[in-house]
Design a protein around this motif. Structure first.
Motif, PDB file in Angstrom:
ATOM      1  N   VAL A   1       0.882  -1.165   0.000  1.00 17.69           N
ATOM      2  CA  VAL A   1       0.000   0.000   0.000  1.00 17.69           C
ATOM      3  C   VAL A   1       0.916   1.209   0.000  1.00 17.69           C
ATOM      4  O   VAL A   1       1.718   1.398   0.926  1.00 17.69           O
ATOM      5  N   GLY A   2       0.852   2.007  -1.067  1.00 21.16           N
ATOM      6  CA  GLY A   2       1.671   3.212  -1.159  1.00 21.16           C
ATOM      7  C   GLY A   2       0.972   4.369  -0.476  1.00 21.16           C
ATOM      8  O   GLY A   2      -0.256   4.509  -0.549  1.00 21.16           O
ATOM      9  N   ILE A   3       1.754   5.234   0.190  1.00 17.64           N
ATOM     10  CA  ILE A   3       1.203   6.325   0.986  1.00 17.64           C
ATOM     11  C   ILE A   3       1.903   7.622   0.619  1.00 17.64           C
ATOM     12  O   ILE A   3       3.138   7.681   0.557  1.00 17.64           O
ATOM     13  N   GLY A   4       1.132   8.662   0.386  1.00 17.37           N
ATOM     14  CA  GLY A   4       1.691   9.973   0.112  1.00 17.37           C
ATOM     15  C   GLY A   4       1.035  11.010   0.988  1.00 17.37           C
ATOM     16  O   GLY A   4      -0.181  11.061   1.108  1.00 17.37           O
ATOM     17  N   ALA A   5       1.831  11.848   1.625  1.00 18.51           N
ATOM     18  CA  ALA A   5       1.334  12.936   2.481  1.00 18.51           C
ATOM     19  C   ALA A   5       2.559  13.778   2.808  1.00 18.51           C
ATOM     20  O   ALA A   5       3.293  14.161   1.903  1.00 18.51           O
ATOM     21  N   ASN A   6       2.784  14.056   4.103  1.00 16.36           N
ATOM     22  CA  ASN A   6       4.017  14.705   4.508  1.00 16.36           C
ATOM     23  C   ASN A   6       5.111  13.650   4.620  1.00 16.36           C
ATOM     24  O   ASN A   6       5.987  13.702   5.471  1.00 16.36           O
ATOM     25  N   THR A   7       5.026  12.687   3.727  1.00 17.71           N
ATOM     26  CA  THR A   7       5.979  11.593   3.599  1.00 17.71           C
ATOM     27  C   THR A   7       5.676  10.891   2.289  1.00 17.71           C
ATOM     28  O   THR A   7       4.683  11.176   1.627  1.00 17.71           O
ATOM     29  N   ALA A   8       6.529   9.959   1.913  1.00 15.72           N
ATOM     30  CA  ALA A   8       6.265   9.021   0.828  1.00 15.72           C
ATOM     31  C   ALA A   8       6.762   7.690   1.352  1.00 15.72           C
ATOM     32  O   ALA A   8       7.928   7.569   1.749  1.00 15.72           O
ATOM     33  N   ALA A   9       5.896   6.688   1.397  1.00 14.76           N
ATOM     34  CA  ALA A   9       6.256   5.431   2.044  1.00 14.76           C
ATOM     35  C   ALA A   9       5.331   4.332   1.562  1.00 14.76           C
ATOM     36  O   ALA A   9       4.400   4.567   0.781  1.00 14.76           O
ATOM     37  N   ALA A  10       5.581   3.109   2.038  1.00  6.80           N
ATOM     38  CA  ALA A  10       4.738   1.976   1.696  1.00  6.80           C
ATOM     39  C   ALA A  10       4.778   0.947   2.811  1.00  6.80           C
ATOM     40  O   ALA A  10       5.784   0.827   3.526  1.00  6.80           O
ATOM     41  N   VAL A  11       3.670   0.235   2.969  1.00  4.99           N
ATOM     42  CA  VAL A  11       3.600  -0.885   3.914  1.00  4.99           C
ATOM     43  C   VAL A  11       3.235  -2.127   3.115  1.00  4.99           C
ATOM     44  O   VAL A  11       2.599  -2.043   2.061  1.00  4.99           O
ATOM     45  N   ASN A  12       3.642  -3.276   3.591  1.00  9.83           N
ATOM     46  CA  ASN A  12       3.390  -4.525   2.886  1.00  9.83           C
ATOM     47  C   ASN A  12       1.906  -4.857   2.869  1.00  9.83           C
ATOM     48  O   ASN A  12       1.203  -4.725   3.879  1.00  9.83           O
ATOM     49  N   ILE A  13       1.429  -5.309   1.713  1.00 13.18           N
ATOM     50  CA  ILE A  13       0.011  -5.585   1.540  1.00 13.18           C
ATOM     51  C   ILE A  13      -0.449  -6.749   2.407  1.00 13.18           C
ATOM     52  O   ILE A  13      -1.625  -6.813   2.801  1.00 13.18           O
ATOM     53  N   ALA A  14       0.445  -7.656   2.741  1.00 15.89           N
ATOM     54  CA  ALA A  14       0.052  -8.853   3.480  1.00 15.89           C
ATOM     55  C   ALA A  14      -0.336  -8.563   4.916  1.00 15.89           C
ATOM     56  O   ALA A  14      -1.314  -9.112   5.432  1.00 15.89           O
ATOM     57  N   ASP A  15       0.426  -7.684   5.585  1.00 16.11           N
ATOM     58  CA  ASP A  15       0.193  -7.485   7.021  1.00 16.11           C
ATOM     59  C   ASP A  15       0.358  -6.050   7.505  1.00 16.11           C
ATOM     60  O   ASP A  15       0.221  -5.777   8.692  1.00 16.11           O
ATOM     61  N   GLY A  16       0.651  -5.111   6.606  1.00 20.94           N
ATOM     62  CA  GLY A  16       0.801  -3.724   7.020  1.00 20.94           C
ATOM     63  C   GLY A  16       2.149  -3.382   7.609  1.00 20.94           C
ATOM     64  O   GLY A  16       2.357  -2.259   8.084  1.00 20.94           O
ATOM     65  N   SER A  17       3.087  -4.324   7.596  1.00 21.41           N
ATOM     66  CA  SER A  17       4.423  -4.025   8.112  1.00 21.41           C
ATOM     67  C   SER A  17       5.139  -3.060   7.176  1.00 21.41           C
ATOM     68  O   SER A  17       4.837  -2.993   5.982  1.00 21.41           O
ATOM     69  N   ALA A  18       6.087  -2.312   7.712  1.00 23.73           N
ATOM     70  CA  ALA A  18       6.787  -1.297   6.937  1.00 23.73           C
ATOM     71  C   ALA A  18       7.569  -1.913   5.791  1.00 23.73           C
ATOM     72  O   ALA A  18       8.229  -2.933   5.942  1.00 23.73           O
ATOM     73  N   ALA A  19       7.487  -1.297   4.613  1.00 24.56           N
ATOM     74  CA  ALA A  19       8.235  -1.760   3.443  1.00 24.56           C
ATOM     75  C   ALA A  19       9.410  -0.827   3.153  1.00 24.56           C
ATOM     76  O   ALA A  19      10.541  -1.253   3.042  1.00 24.56           O
ATOM     77  N   TRP A  20       9.124   0.475   3.044  1.00 20.96           N
ATOM     78  CA  TRP A  20      10.178   1.467   2.823  1.00 20.96           C
ATOM     79  C   TRP A  20       9.611   2.849   3.109  1.00 20.96           C
ATOM     80  O   TRP A  20       8.393   3.036   3.173  1.00 20.96           O
ATOM     81  N   SER A  21      10.499   3.824   3.273  1.00 19.93           N
ATOM     82  CA  SER A  21      10.085   5.220   3.392  1.00 19.93           C
ATOM     83  C   SER A  21      11.121   6.097   2.703  1.00 19.93           C
ATOM     84  O   SER A  21      12.313   5.775   2.683  1.00 19.93           O
ATOM     85  N   PHE A  22      10.664   7.149   2.120  1.00 15.49           N
ATOM     86  CA  PHE A  22      11.515   8.047   1.338  1.00 15.49           C
ATOM     87  C   PHE A  22      12.455   8.832   2.254  1.00 15.49           C
ATOM     88  O   PHE A  22      12.041   9.349   3.287  1.00 15.49           O
ATOM     89  N   GLN A  23      13.705   8.928   1.837  1.00 18.08           N
ATOM     90  CA  GLN A  23      14.697   9.685   2.592  1.00 18.08           C
ATOM     91  C   GLN A  23      15.068  10.952   1.839  1.00 18.08           C
ATOM     92  O   GLN A  23      15.385  10.902   0.649  1.00 18.08           O
ATOM     93  N   PRO A  24      15.023  12.109   2.476  1.00 16.94           N
ATOM     94  CA  PRO A  24      15.354  13.370   1.809  1.00 16.94           C
ATOM     95  C   PRO A  24      16.825  13.436   1.436  1.00 16.94           C
ATOM     96  O   PRO A  24      17.656  12.713   1.977  1.00 16.94           O
ATOM     97  N   ARG A  25      17.140  14.309   0.490  1.00 10.83           N
ATOM     98  CA  ARG A  25      18.522  14.417   0.018  1.00 10.83           C
ATOM     99  C   ARG A  25      19.425  15.127   1.002  1.00 10.83           C
ATOM    100  O   ARG A  25      20.647  15.033   0.914  1.00 10.83           O
ATOM    101  N   GLU A  26      18.847  15.861   1.924  1.00  9.79           N
ATOM    102  CA  GLU A  26      19.628  16.550   2.945  1.00  9.79           C
ATOM    103  C   GLU A  26      18.947  16.394   4.292  1.00  9.79           C
ATOM    104  O   GLU A  26      17.788  15.982   4.384  1.00  9.79           O
ATOM    105  N   LYS A  27      19.657  16.771   5.326  1.00 12.38           N
ATOM    106  CA  LYS A  27      19.131  16.617   6.680  1.00 12.38           C
ATOM    107  C   LYS A  27      17.923  17.501   6.926  1.00 12.38           C
ATOM    108  O   LYS A  27      16.911  17.042   7.475  1.00 12.38           O
ATOM    109  N   ASP A  28      18.017  18.771   6.529  1.00  8.36           N
ATOM    110  CA  ASP A  28      16.940  19.721   6.811  1.00  8.36           C
ATOM    111  C   ASP A  28      16.035  19.894   5.595  1.00  8.36           C
ATOM    112  O   ASP A  28      16.062  20.928   4.921  1.00  8.36           O
TER     113      ASP A  28
END
Length: 589
Positions: A325-352
């Motif tokens: 399940v792909g998610i977009g908001a104040n983040t970009a991420a996804a959880v596994n369709i089977a159980d909702g466990s975390a799949a990945w999350s987008f990392q910004p190019r810089e710290k701030d």
């Protein structure tokens, strides 16, 4: 439904030429870290970070790119860890959530525990409310149409970013859902629900049934979020619940009320995947819609529910593939369709940096804003794969506006987005098959108001994309449909179809890429269903819409109904009003 503008397999719609390759986007700034010819950053991480202890306070959003500068980004690596994509840990990242699930309910610790649209979002065998290809309306209407499994590749252009076939016939750009064969009654006399009746006019779309209004509905309290389809049911999701009706007779098959501990449903995926799984977000209090649930359209149950991340998400956009399940908001991420466990999350190019993601089916469009003192490019746009989070665009696109970002995804294949707050105002940005950006098109035409575009997360279609043409329903003194060439940004034609009391776009397109409209021909006169020729908008009547004796159950309200034409030829209407029947059906004799 099957009549979408783009094929689920990405093939071009018959009869439409592929758009010329647009000019390449601006090159990355000189001196950016990383190897030459490569991205200066790889924006994904394996999973969401562990969350704080139960009851830990959460800061409210402070702007369009929550969180505030300097605040740790959702999914950000620990201090000293290098930014970039990292393979998931051996355990699959199952321990990425700090809020354990509780048997028999939701584990929302602390403060009371929410789209798109779709972006919302498709009916029946359709995945999301919108099902046409680039249909601005595309997606706009989030409606999904029924689709026959055997016709998926031929008849289902994808409209809104549903990653895998959607059942919905939403605005162009949605993917149509895969689904079982839906069999419509042979005659116009429906047996279930209210309304209907035997007989009917030959050659006309006659009333089959109107589903009963739920006894618990409250006038004015509901907002339609999505339309999905699976096998022999049409599913309508709104803020108060998810309800499926049998396509044969309109009788209720199952319903899912808002779970205990949540206030309402607040956004939904505009499509379902090939396994008939859709996604929905729950408002658990204070407009926090960061709790996501998987909806099994076959069983009528919520398969799992999880709290995603630590930050509040007020209106996430959701998409469903066979993997995540792909998610977009104040983040970009996804959880596994089977159980909702975390799949990945987008990392910004810089710290701030703050990040904003918008789902587009098999992809997620991400814009950022970075605040470092030595940052050369303050804001960029990149496209990542929904399944993996890996970069899917040839190069990042530099953005000049102070808060410039994606407003809506109008189509997933081809990818077309509406951008807000650019240096010269809002605009439409199309992409080619390689995700290279094309010519920008202002949404404000000289002498006219700004175009009202619908996205994949919207439940009512206002625009549809087909091939290289954007069709927009306008609302001057007399409503009309305008066609725009996405290669040039110029208007091709405008027509009112000679409708007496207005017309509205139907979600998605037919197999030849043509858009359809429902036209109100005036009081006491049957409405009409027609297609519009891509070249000049010429009207080809597909049939009249006979309201029958009990016309109160089948009111053709152009302002409050979303219309979907199923692959079996049946016309479905979905009402966003709690006063009218939630779903009604017409069949042609």
């Amino acid at each position: 439904m099957a009549d979408q503008q783009t094929q689920l397999d990405g093939a071009a719609v018959p009869g439409q030429a592929a758009p010329p390759a647009p000019a390449a986007p601006p090159a990355p700034p000189a001196g950016a870290p990383g190897a030459a010819g490569a991205y200066a950053y790889a924006p994904t991480a394996p999973a969401f970070p562990s969350q704080g202890p139960a009851g830990a306070p959460q800061a409210p959003p402070v702007g369009p790119y929550d969180p505030s500068p300097g605040q740790p980004q959702f999914g950000a690596p620990a201090a000293g860890q290098q930014y970039g994509y990292t393979a998931p840990p051996a355990d699959g990242g199952a321990a990425g959530y700090g809020y354990p699930q509780q048997a028999g309910g939701y584990g929302y610790p602390g403060a009371p525990a929410p789209v798109a649209p779709q972006k919302r979002n498709p009916v029946m065998v359709w995945g999301g409310i919108i099902g046409g290809v680039l249909a601005i309306a595309i997606v706009a209407a989030l409606i999904v149409l029924f689709t026959d499994d055997n016709k998926k590749k031929d008849d289902q252009p994808t409209a809104s970013g549903g990653t895998t076939g959607q059942v919905t016939g939403g605005p162009s750009g949605d993917a149509t859902a895969t689904g079982g064969t839906v069999t419509a009654p042979a005659t116009g006399g429906g047996t279930g629900g209210t309304g209907g009746g035997g007989g009917g006019k030959a050659g006309a779309y006659n009333p089959a049934w109107a589903a009963d209004k739920p006894a618990s509905s409250v006038s004015g309290s509901t907002r339609m979020l999505a339309i999905w389809g699976a096998e022999k049911v049409a599913v309508r999701a709104d803020t108060t619940g998810i309800r499926a009706v049998n396509t044969s007779d309109g009788k209720e098959a199952w319903n899912i009320p808002v779970p205990s501990g949540a206030k309402e449903f607040c956004s939904a995926s505009y499509s379902a995947n090939s396994k008939h799984i859709a996604a929905i977000a729950l408002n658990t209090g204070d407009s926090d819609c960061s709790t996501i649930a998987a909806v099994d359209l076959t069983t009528g149950k919520l398969s799992w529910t999880v709290k995603v991340g630590q930050s509040r998400m007020s209106s996430p956009t959701l998409t469903v593939t066979d993997k995540v399940v792909g998610i977009g908001a104040n983040t970009a991420a996804a959880v596994n369709i089977a159980d909702g466990s975390a799949a990945w999350s987008f990392q910004p190019r810089e710290k701030d940096c703050s990040v904003y993601g918008t789902v587009a089916g098999a992809q997620i469009v991400v814009t950022d804003r970075c605040y470092g003192l030595n940052t050369t490019v303050k804001s960029q746009l990149v496209i990542v794969e929904t399944d993996t989070g890996k970069v899917a665009s040839p190069a990042p696109i530099n953005l000049a506006g102070s808060i410039e970002r994606v407003d809506k995804v109008l189509s997933e294949q081809p990818l077309v987005v509406a951008m807000s707050s650019g240096p010269n105002g809002d605009y439409v940005m199309p992409f080619d098959k390689t995700n290279k950006a094309g010519t920008q098109m202002p949404v404000k035409e000289p002498g006219y108001d700004s175009l009202r575009l619908s996205g994949l997360g919207d439940a009512i279609t206002q625009s549809v994309v087909s091939g290289t043409t954007l069709y927009v329903q306008t609302n001057p003194t007399k409503p009309s449909v305008n066609a725009y060439d996405l290669n040039t940004g110029k208007r091709i034609w405008s027509t009112d179809g000679k409708a007496k009391d207005g017309l509205r776009l139907v979600s998605g397109t037919d197999k030849d890429g043509k858009v359809r409209v429902v036209m109100d021909m005036g009081y006491g006169t049957d409405a009409k269903l027609a297609s519009l020729a891509p070249a000049d908008g010429a009207v080809s009547e597909l049939g009249t819409i006979a309201l029958g004796k009990d016309s109160s159950s089948f009111s053709i309200s152009l302002s409050s109904n979303e219309f979907v034409l199923n692959s079996d030829g049946a016309l479905y209407g979905f009402s966003r009003s709690s006063i009218d029947p939630p779903v009604f059906k017409f069949v042609k004799k």
